[in-house]
Design a protein around this motif. Structure first.
Motif, short mmCIF file in Angstrom:
data_model
loop_
_atom_site.label_atom_id
_atom_site.label_comp_id
_atom_site.label_asym_id
_atom_site.label_seq_id
_atom_site.Cartn_x
_atom_site.Cartn_y
_atom_site.Cartn_z
N LEU A 72 -15.58 3.07 -1.42
CA LEU A 72 -14.97 2.09 -2.32
C LEU A 72 -15.26 2.43 -3.77
CD1 LEU A 72 -15.29 -1.44 -0.64
CD2 LEU A 72 -13.31 0.05 -0.80
N ARG A 73 -16.43 3.02 -4.00
CA ARG A 73 -16.77 3.47 -5.35
C ARG A 73 -15.80 4.58 -5.78
NH1 ARG A 73 -19.64 7.93 -6.37
NH2 ARG A 73 -20.02 8.28 -8.57
N LEU B 90 -5.44 -5.31 -1.40
CA LEU B 90 -6.11 -4.11 -1.89
C LEU B 90 -7.09 -4.47 -3.00
CD1 LEU B 90 -2.97 -1.77 -2.11
CD2 LEU B 90 -4.69 -1.80 -0.29
N GLU B 91 -6.69 -5.39 -3.88
CA GLU B 91 -7.58 -5.77 -4.98
C GLU B 91 -8.68 -6.73 -4.52
OE1 GLU B 91 -7.75 -3.79 -7.14
OE2 GLU B 91 -6.31 -3.90 -8.78
N ASP C 31 0.82 -1.21 0.00
CA ASP C 31 0.00 0.00 0.00
C ASP C 31 0.86 1.26 0.00
OD1 ASP C 31 0.92 0.01 2.60
OD2 ASP C 31 -1.01 -0.50 3.50
N LYS D 92 -12.83 5.18 -4.62
CA LYS D 92 -11.48 4.63 -4.78
C LYS D 92 -11.36 3.92 -6.13
CE LYS D 92 -8.08 1.65 -2.56
NZ LYS D 92 -7.74 0.77 -1.44
N GLU D 93 -12.39 3.17 -6.50
CA GLU D 93 -12.35 2.47 -7.80
C GLU D 93 -12.28 3.47 -8.96
OE1 GLU D 93 -12.04 -0.76 -8.29
OE2 GLU D 93 -12.36 -0.86 -10.45
N LEU D 94 -13.03 4.57 -8.84
CA LEU D 94 -12.96 5.60 -9.88
C LEU D 94 -11.53 6.12 -10.02
CD1 LEU D 94 -16.22 7.69 -9.21
CD2 LEU D 94 -15.81 6.06 -11.07
N CYS E 298 2.60 -8.78 0.70
CA CYS E 298 3.06 -7.41 0.96
C CYS E 298 1.86 -6.50 1.20
CB CYS E 298 3.86 -6.89 -0.22
SG CYS E 298 2.88 -6.40 -1.64
N ASN E 299 0.67 -7.03 1.16
CA ASN E 299 -0.65 -6.40 1.30
C ASN E 299 -1.17 -5.75 0.01
OD1 ASN E 299 -0.05 -3.52 1.29
ND2 ASN E 299 0.41 -3.57 3.47
N ARG F 255 -3.32 0.16 -12.37
CA ARG F 255 -4.18 0.54 -11.25
C ARG F 255 -3.34 0.87 -10.02
NH1 ARG F 255 -9.57 -1.32 -11.02
NH2 ARG F 255 -9.35 -2.19 -8.94
N TYR F 256 -2.35 0.04 -9.75
CA TYR F 256 -1.46 0.28 -8.62
C TYR F 256 -0.05 0.55 -9.12
CZ TYR F 256 -5.05 -0.71 -5.26
OH TYR F 256 -6.18 -0.62 -4.51
N ARG G 63 -9.28 3.51 -11.68
CA ARG G 63 -9.53 3.43 -13.13
C ARG G 63 -8.95 4.63 -13.86
NH1 ARG G 63 -15.30 0.30 -13.97
NH2 ARG G 63 -14.68 -1.51 -12.74
N LEU H 71 -19.67 13.71 1.37
CA LEU H 71 -19.72 12.56 2.27
C LEU H 71 -19.24 12.94 3.67
CD1 LEU H 71 -18.46 9.72 -0.09
CD2 LEU H 71 -20.74 9.96 0.87
N ASN I 192 -5.37 5.30 -0.56
CA ASN I 192 -5.41 4.69 0.78
C ASN I 192 -6.37 5.41 1.71
OD1 ASN I 192 -3.49 2.35 1.08
ND2 ASN I 192 -2.14 3.82 0.09
N GLU J 49 -17.14 15.09 -4.13
CA GLU J 49 -17.96 14.03 -3.51
C GLU J 49 -17.50 13.73 -2.08
OE1 GLU J 49 -19.71 10.86 -5.45
OE2 GLU J 49 -18.98 11.40 -7.45
N PHE K 83 -23.10 2.10 4.31
CA PHE K 83 -23.23 3.11 3.25
C PHE K 83 -21.87 3.76 2.96
CE2 PHE K 83 -23.42 7.75 2.83
CZ PHE K 83 -24.13 7.92 1.65
N THR L 62 -19.48 1.49 0.92
CA THR L 62 -19.86 1.41 -0.50
C THR L 62 -19.49 2.69 -1.23
OG1 THR L 62 -21.70 0.07 0.25
CG2 THR L 62 -21.78 0.82 -2.02
N GLN L 63 -19.82 3.83 -0.63
CA GLN L 63 -19.55 5.11 -1.28
C GLN L 63 -18.05 5.33 -1.50
OE1 GLN L 63 -21.77 7.46 -2.40
NE2 GLN L 63 -23.54 6.23 -1.83
N ASN M 156 -16.40 -3.77 -3.93
CA ASN M 156 -16.95 -2.45 -4.25
C ASN M 156 -18.15 -2.62 -5.20
OD1 ASN M 156 -16.27 -2.14 -7.05
ND2 ASN M 156 -14.21 -1.46 -6.52
N PRO M 157 -18.98 -1.56 -5.32
CA PRO M 157 -20.22 -1.73 -6.08
C PRO M 157 -20.02 -2.03 -7.57
CG PRO M 157 -19.95 0.55 -5.35
CD PRO M 157 -18.91 -0.25 -4.66
N PHE M 158 -18.82 -1.77 -8.10
CA PHE M 158 -18.60 -2.07 -9.52
C PHE M 158 -18.54 -3.58 -9.77
CE2 PHE M 158 -17.11 2.23 -9.05
CZ PHE M 158 -17.48 2.85 -10.23
N PRO N 69 -0.49 -6.36 -8.26
CA PRO N 69 -1.43 -7.40 -7.87
C PRO N 69 -2.34 -7.76 -9.04
CG PRO N 69 -2.19 -5.25 -7.09
CD PRO N 69 -0.90 -5.03 -7.79
N GLN O 206 -27.78 11.05 -1.47
CA GLN O 206 -26.54 10.54 -2.06
C GLN O 206 -26.79 9.20 -2.74
OE1 GLN O 206 -23.60 12.06 -2.24
NE2 GLN O 206 -22.18 10.40 -2.78
#
Lengths: 510, 189
Positions: free
Chosen positions: A278-279, B58-59, A216, A281-283, B53-54, A295-296, A286, A332, A256, A328, A272, A275-276, B65-67, B151, B7
């Protein structure tokens, strides 16, 4: 003796800016560290290395905007050095690890092994002996935990395999009813011989291992490694590369922090939030993928510059993404702050007062939440932070709520920095040549990762090899403070408090 | 509360449709079908960090996640190996985690699938074998599927899980769905 007198005797230290190095005798070792402590300084790392069959104990310390690397060459084999735990409580575990890995002992009383469980015998020194250790019959050892006794006291043993998707470690909780009397940590489960492995790799390629000390914090570690190497080799990194490195470091911090803010909401029963965030973070991941190709950023920082670059289209995408994230996250934050359930769980949980934090040496993000307003990016900036003014985020309450608030502040600050970096990114190459460093030289890298200062000490060997590499994670300082933070809290708050520190096991266990 | 609801309404549903057929393998539908046929209920996964290594963790987190919406596929992470059908193991196996990994494996009921995750789980990765590391996961416990990557992306992890389920029909006989319709643990097959 004031610290400036020692500084006058010291020499320039290749690597991170603001570092000096000083060689002392056994008589001066304690004196200089006492003066560091008296000047309000902090211990960063303590390790041992070996040259010509003799050991040298080294300590890295920070005081104000200066860093000092103190080296104590030991005169005879088997000689011990004076322990520092009364000055810097965080030194205890580092000293125990030095004994486990280098076979050098100190005068402090806690002689229990720390990183060594049962995989190798006490007689084997992984960083000194070249042969393989003799086979050990027992797969498990008997670690002497400190027992709490009294009417109604019982122990809860947790780990090493935890209930969630987290790293392994063992926690021994002594409780009365639901109240926590004492936490004792036992780490070292993911010790995989990183420091010995470094000595088997070419010095120009080992940044890949540095990036995997704590996944990380891959950018922080590989940058600190590159800084140490480039300092020794006298490499001037292209300007664009320095700015790209800062871009990567802020992206890592942002990813992080977003993940942690979600997990903290979840640990307080607010799914909630998970979910918010993690969304979001995914954005971010990407957008990182579409602009930097991954990604990393495990292999983004290489000696001489960066392996990746960003073009105008990628820069536009990344800028748009962080603007959205800043907006956002602000929305939040209002929801988090107005939520009575979260307020109730966060406020007053796991408090570390500024006084205790200073005494124990709490560092990095957790330190800034307890009034320890240190941030290398503005205290001892390397390029490009020298030209990037930064708002240091700090709180004094020292509870879970403060660590959440510092994360929220730093998310905004990182978003702003990323936008500024993208706007001001200078043109030119992103990678330059690196020469081999002189044999026997010691370089030091120091980078403010998302968790805190990441330190790498690197010693060059012959023909492009590594004689010694010691990476140090801020978790070394903060794990012992977690034991204090949970006292008198209730057992169900332990996961929340632990998460609010979010310390690295792999970065610590090496 | 109003802000929270607002939201939720603004964001809507972020879960993505399954990858297009030309992506090679339609992961989501194929996976769901496979889980239903084999288990008749949710696939339960126990994650074990055996020395990572962690980075892989992360993945794994991203899968929730919602995706990717892992639970929407009928897959969930459980807290005990005794509730798990599949172990997702990361890292080179450190010698200090060897005993814990073996005990976790022993505690897992059939079909006892094992997916080794990441370059380190597959080969020992950059850490290799040493005085402190046993290297790849299959040096310590039997592995059904190894997913490389450093990863590996969430999609690759999903594909690895799917492949392991494919293996299980041939190698280990699953229990009939009726035996665990209540969602309790699988009996040894």
């Amino acid at each position: 003796m004031p610290l400036s007198a020692w500084s006058a005797r010291s020499q320039w230290q290749p690597g991170a800016p603001g570092l000096r190095s000083l060689t002392v005798t056994a008589g001066e070792w304690r004196a200089v560290m006492e003066d560091v402590r008296a000047a309000g300084g902090r211990l960063v790392a303590l390790w041992a290395s070996r040259e010509d069959r003799l050991d040298t104990v080294r300590a890295a310390a920070l005081a104000g905007t200066q860093g000092l690397i103190v080296s104590l060459p030991l005169e005879g084999l088997g000689e011990s050095y004076a322990g520092l735990e009364d000055l810097f409580p965080a030194a205890t575990r580092m000293q125990r690890a030095v004994r486990d890995l280098s076979g050098v002992s100190c005068t402090d009383p806690d002689a229990r092994p720390w990183l060594r469980h049962a995989a190798w015998p006490e007689s084997y020194r992984p960083l000194v002996d070249t042969s393989l250790p003799p086979n050990v019959a027992a797969p498990l050892d008997r670690y002497q935990f400190i027992r709490v006794e009294g009417v109604g006291v019982h122990e809860i043993a947790v780990g090493p395999v935890h209930a969630g998707t987290i790293e392994p470690g063992h926690f021994r909780l002594s409780v009365v009813g639901e109240k926590l009397l004492k936490l004792e940590e036992r780490l070292g489960y993911v010790h995989k011989g990183i420091e010995q492995r470094f000595t088997q790799l070419p010095i120009l390629e080992a940044h890949a291992l540095a990036a995997r000390i704590s996944g990380d914090s891959a950018v922080a570690y590989s940058w600190a490694y590159a800084q140490a190497l480039e300092g020794m080799a006298g490499t001037e990194v292209p300007t664009r590369a320095a700015w790209l490195r800062a871009l990567c470091l802020e992206l890592e911090r942002l990813a992080n922090h977003l993940g942690d803010l979600g997990a903290l909401g979840n640990d307080a029963g607010f799914a909630f939030g998970l979910t918010q965030f993690l969304r979001l973070k995914e954005l971010l991941l990407r957008a990182t993928q579409s602009s930097l190709g991954v990604r990393y950023l495990m292999d983004a920082i290489v000696p001489g510059g960066t392996s990746c670059d960003v073009d105008a289209i990628g820069s536009g995408r990344l800028g748009e993404c962080v603007r959205g994230l800043a907006r956002e996250t602000a929305a939040l934050r209002v929801i988090y702050e107005e939520h009575n359930g979260l307020r109730d769980r966060f406020s007053g949980a796991g408090t570390v007062t500024p006084e205790l934090a200073a005494r124990l040496g709490l560092t990095g993000l957790a330190g800034r939440a307890s009034g320890q307003a240190f941030d290398l990016r503005s205290d001892m900036p390397c390029a490009p932070y020298t030209e990037l003014p930064l708002v240091k985020c700090s709180r004094r309450e020292g509870d879970v709520a403060a660590r959440v608030a510092v994360r929220f502040d730093e998310v905004q600050e990182s978003c702003r920095l990323i936008e500024e970096i993208l706007t001001r990114l200078p043109p030119g190459p992103h990678l330059g040549p690196v020469d081999l460093p002189p044999v026997g030289m010691v370089g030091a890298g120091l980078i403010e990762g998302w968790r805190g200062p990441v330190f790498v000490a690197l010693e060059a060997g012959e023909a492009g090899t590594i004689r010694r590499c010691h990476p140090h994670d801020p978790s070394w300082q903060n794990w012992p403070v977690l034991e204090h933070a949970v006292i008198d809290n209730i057992v169900p708050d332990f996961p929340l408090i632990n998460k609010s520190f979010n310390l690295s096991y792999s970065g610590h266990d090496l | 509360m109003l802000k929270t609801l607002r939201q939720i309404a603004i964001i809507g549903i972020a879960t993505e449709p399954p990858p297009k057929p030309d992506d090679g393998l339609s992961v989501r539908e194929a996976l769901q079908e496979r889980i239903r046929t084999l288990l008749g209920r949710a696939l339960c996964i126990r994650h074990v960090d055996a020395g990572s290594c962690n980075g892989c963790e992360l993945e794994i987190h991203a899968l929730n996640n919602p995706f990717y919406n892992l639970e929407g596929l009928g897959i969930r992470f459980v807290a005990s190996p005794r509730h798990a059908d599949l172990l997702l193991v990361t890292g080179p196996v450190s010698k200090h985690m060897e005993a814990a990994l073996l005990r976790t494996y022993e505690a897992t009921p059939a079909p006892k699938l094992v997916v080794a995750l990441g370059d380190c789980g597959c080969t020992g990765g950059v850490f290799g074998e040493s005085y402190a590391s046993r290297g790849r996961v299959s040096n310590v416990i039997p592995v059904d599927v190894a997913v490389p990557g450093c990863p590996p992306t969430p999609t690759r992890i999903l594909q690895g899980i799917l492949t392991a389920l494919g293996h299980s029909s041939g190698r280990k006989a699953p229990n009939p769905p009726s035996a665990h319709a209540g969602g309790t643990e699988l009996l040894p097959g």
